[in-house]
Write an enzyme that holds these catalytic residues in place. Sequence first.
Site, PDB file in Angstrom:
ATOM      1  N   SER A 143     -88.335   9.062 -28.224  1.00 36.88           N
ATOM      2  CA  SER A 143     -87.548   7.925 -28.694  1.00 36.88           C
ATOM      3  C   SER A 143     -86.873   7.251 -27.511  1.00 36.88           C
ATOM      4  O   SER A 143     -86.405   7.933 -26.581  1.00 36.88           O
ATOM      5  CB  SER A 143     -86.458   8.386 -29.676  1.00 36.88           C
ATOM      6  OG  SER A 143     -85.561   7.324 -29.927  1.00 36.88           O
ATOM      7  N   TYR A 156     -80.037  14.254 -31.734  1.00 35.97           N
ATOM      8  CA  TYR A 156     -81.324  13.539 -31.752  1.00 35.97           C
ATOM      9  C   TYR A 156     -81.760  13.180 -30.330  1.00 35.97           C
ATOM     10  O   TYR A 156     -82.900  13.432 -29.930  1.00 35.97           O
ATOM     11  CB  TYR A 156     -81.173  12.279 -32.612  1.00 35.97           C
ATOM     12  CG  TYR A 156     -82.439  11.479 -32.761  1.00 35.97           C
ATOM     13  CD1 TYR A 156     -83.455  11.904 -33.620  1.00 35.97           C
ATOM     14  CD2 TYR A 156     -82.638  10.297 -32.042  1.00 35.97           C
ATOM     15  CE1 TYR A 156     -84.634  11.162 -33.764  1.00 35.97           C
ATOM     16  CE2 TYR A 156     -83.804   9.559 -32.185  1.00 35.97           C
ATOM     17  CZ  TYR A 156     -84.796   9.992 -33.043  1.00 35.97           C
ATOM     18  OH  TYR A 156     -85.960   9.266 -33.184  1.00 35.97           O
TER      19      TYR A 156
HETATM   20  N1  LIG Z   1     -88.460   4.504 -36.787  1.00 33.92           N
HETATM   21  C1  LIG Z   1     -87.924   4.421 -35.596  1.00 33.92           C
HETATM   22  O1  LIG Z   1     -87.221   3.461 -35.292  1.00 33.92           O
HETATM   23  C2  LIG Z   1     -88.162   5.501 -34.581  1.00 33.92           C
HETATM   24  C3  LIG Z   1     -87.770   5.254 -33.261  1.00 33.92           C
HETATM   25  C4  LIG Z   1     -87.994   6.222 -32.304  1.00 33.92           C
HETATM   26  C5  LIG Z   1     -88.598   7.410 -32.649  1.00 33.92           C
HETATM   27  N2  LIG Z   1     -88.954   7.635 -33.945  1.00 33.92           N
HETATM   28  C6  LIG Z   1     -89.594   8.911 -34.252  1.00 33.92           C
HETATM   29  O2  LIG Z   1     -90.780   8.686 -34.956  1.00 33.92           O
HETATM   30  C7  LIG Z   1     -91.075   9.823 -35.759  1.00 33.92           C
HETATM   31  C8  LIG Z   1     -91.390   9.354 -37.168  1.00 33.92           C
HETATM   32  O3  LIG Z   1     -90.213   8.811 -37.716  1.00 33.92           O
HETATM   33  P1  LIG Z   1     -90.212   7.663 -38.819  1.00 33.92           P
HETATM   34  O4  LIG Z   1     -89.445   6.545 -38.265  1.00 33.92           O
HETATM   35  O5  LIG Z   1     -91.561   7.438 -39.334  1.00 33.92           O
HETATM   36  O6  LIG Z   1     -89.275   8.357 -39.906  1.00 33.92           O
HETATM   37  P2  LIG Z   1     -89.521   8.829 -41.416  1.00 33.92           P
HETATM   38  O7  LIG Z   1     -90.121   7.744 -42.192  1.00 33.92           O
HETATM   39  O8  LIG Z   1     -88.226   9.403 -41.838  1.00 33.92           O
HETATM   40  O9  LIG Z   1     -90.625   9.981 -41.247  1.00 33.92           O
HETATM   41  C9  LIG Z   1     -90.305  11.247 -40.741  1.00 33.92           C
HETATM   42  C10 LIG Z   1     -91.481  12.129 -41.025  1.00 33.92           C
HETATM   43  O10 LIG Z   1     -91.212  13.455 -40.531  1.00 33.92           O
HETATM   44  C11 LIG Z   1     -91.537  14.386 -41.557  1.00 33.92           C
HETATM   45  N3  LIG Z   1     -90.750  15.603 -41.399  1.00 33.92           N
HETATM   46  C12 LIG Z   1     -89.402  15.732 -41.341  1.00 33.92           C
HETATM   47  N4  LIG Z   1     -89.059  17.025 -41.225  1.00 33.92           N
HETATM   48  C13 LIG Z   1     -90.227  17.737 -41.220  1.00 33.92           C
HETATM   49  C14 LIG Z   1     -90.549  19.114 -41.144  1.00 33.92           C
HETATM   50  N5  LIG Z   1     -89.591  20.053 -41.036  1.00 33.92           N
HETATM   51  N6  LIG Z   1     -91.850  19.476 -41.168  1.00 33.92           N
HETATM   52  C15 LIG Z   1     -92.825  18.546 -41.264  1.00 33.92           C
HETATM   53  N7  LIG Z   1     -92.588  17.231 -41.336  1.00 33.92           N
HETATM   54  C16 LIG Z   1     -91.296  16.833 -41.324  1.00 33.92           C
HETATM   55  C17 LIG Z   1     -91.242  13.642 -42.847  1.00 33.92           C
HETATM   56  O11 LIG Z   1     -91.983  14.155 -43.933  1.00 33.92           O
HETATM   57  P3  LIG Z   1     -91.375  15.174 -45.016  1.00 33.92           P
HETATM   58  O12 LIG Z   1     -89.951  14.787 -45.222  1.00 33.92           O
HETATM   59  O13 LIG Z   1     -92.263  15.019 -46.178  1.00 33.92           O
HETATM   60  O14 LIG Z   1     -91.536  16.520 -44.364  1.00 33.92           O
HETATM   61  C18 LIG Z   1     -91.749  12.260 -42.514  1.00 33.92           C
HETATM   62  O15 LIG Z   1     -93.135  12.151 -42.739  1.00 33.92           O
HETATM   63  C19 LIG Z   1     -89.863  10.731 -35.656  1.00 33.92           C
HETATM   64  O16 LIG Z   1     -90.114  11.748 -34.699  1.00 33.92           O
HETATM   65  C20 LIG Z   1     -88.783   9.814 -35.147  1.00 33.92           C
HETATM   66  O17 LIG Z   1     -87.770  10.490 -34.460  1.00 33.92           O
HETATM   67  C21 LIG Z   1     -88.749   6.713 -34.919  1.00 33.92           C
END
Ligand SMILES: NC(=O)c1ccc[n+]([C@@H]2O[C@H](COP(=O)([O-])OP(=O)(O)OC[C@H]3O[C@@H](n4cnc5c(N)ncnc54)[C@H](OP(=O)(O)O)[C@@H]3O)[C@@H](O)[C@H]2O)c1
Length: 251
Positions: A143, A156
């Site tokens: 991130s 985080y």
């Molecule tokens: N969106 C942004 O702005 C942003 C920016 C920088 C980095 N990121 C990173 O991108 C990645 C995806 O995030 P997102 O934005 O798509 O958020 P999101 O929509 O909240 O998705 C998070 C995903 O992680 C899964 N997850 C959470 N805990 C888990 C566990 N213990 N085991 C397996 N799966 C798990 C969730 O599925 P379940 O709850 O079904 O397990 C979900 O599919 C993350 O690593 C996040 O930190 C996002």
Amino acid sequence: MNRVLDGKVAVVTGAGRGLGKAMALALADAGASVTLAGRTAVHLEELSTEIKASNGEALACPTDVTDEAAVERMVAATVETFGRVDILVNNSGVLTTTPLLDQPAEDWDRIIDTNLRGTFLATKAAGRHFVGQRSGKVLNVASSFALKGTPNHAAYCASKAAVMAFTRSMAVEWARHNVQVNAVAPGYFVTDINADLRADEEFTGKVLKTIPARRMGSPDELAPWLLLLVGPQSEYTTGSIAVIDGGQSLQ
Ligand SMILES: NC(=O)c1ccc[n+]([C@@H]2O[C@H](COP(=O)([O-])OP(=O)(O)OC[C@H]3O[C@@H](n4cnc5c(N)ncnc54)[C@H](OP(=O)(O)O)[C@@H]3O)[C@@H](O)[C@H]2O)c1
């Protein structure tokens, strides 16, 4: 879409929604068979159905990435179903917005365990195959928050900075095995993870002023980097961290 990944097999963690779902669809669109991991089975089944409806191959594999035995089963099921594994996308992640003095230790542990331990466990389980077959690609989702100080997100940011350090270390450790380990560091992308933050209009207005592109990213905008970093043209690219944030971290 160019089918650069025809014949390849990918595992995507956190594939049920958000960035993981967009990346799983892009991988399937490029010809890869995809194992869809995450805790919520219904999301994985829906996505699997969607991919199969477009003549792709998918395996819904409910997995908690913090559980070592479950992660080992995820990789074993992939190899059993598709015959091999070539690509791992470590995307599962959680975030809370909490001043450190209010943060329970359990909350800290949950964030570090999901974002960092989960990345370690899946890399180890898939990496055993990558090293054995002398080819493989790991893409870690870090991130841009970890590139600077971000208040109320210490756990985080610490977890994602550690993912970057892990990426560089594994890139060096596995280069001699022809395994490439890279990362993306997204800025703000519109997903569930920041829904609470985005619900605050004043906060969103302030954030948009810090992004030179003046908008947040859409999940499908990660696909070009994803396909480059896990595709055949990145054999000499390892340990790189692609910052994809509309220019936010540059100023
Ligand atoms: N969106 C942004 O702005 C942003 C920016 C920088 C980095 N990121 C990173 O991108 C990645 C995806 O995030 P997102 O934005 O798509 O958020 P999101 O929509 O909240 O998705 C998070 C995903 O992680 C899964 N997850 C959470 N805990 C888990 C566990 N213990 N085991 C397996 N799966 C798990 C969730 O599925 P379940 O709850 O079904 O397990 C979900 O599919 C993350 O690593 C996040 O930190 C996002």
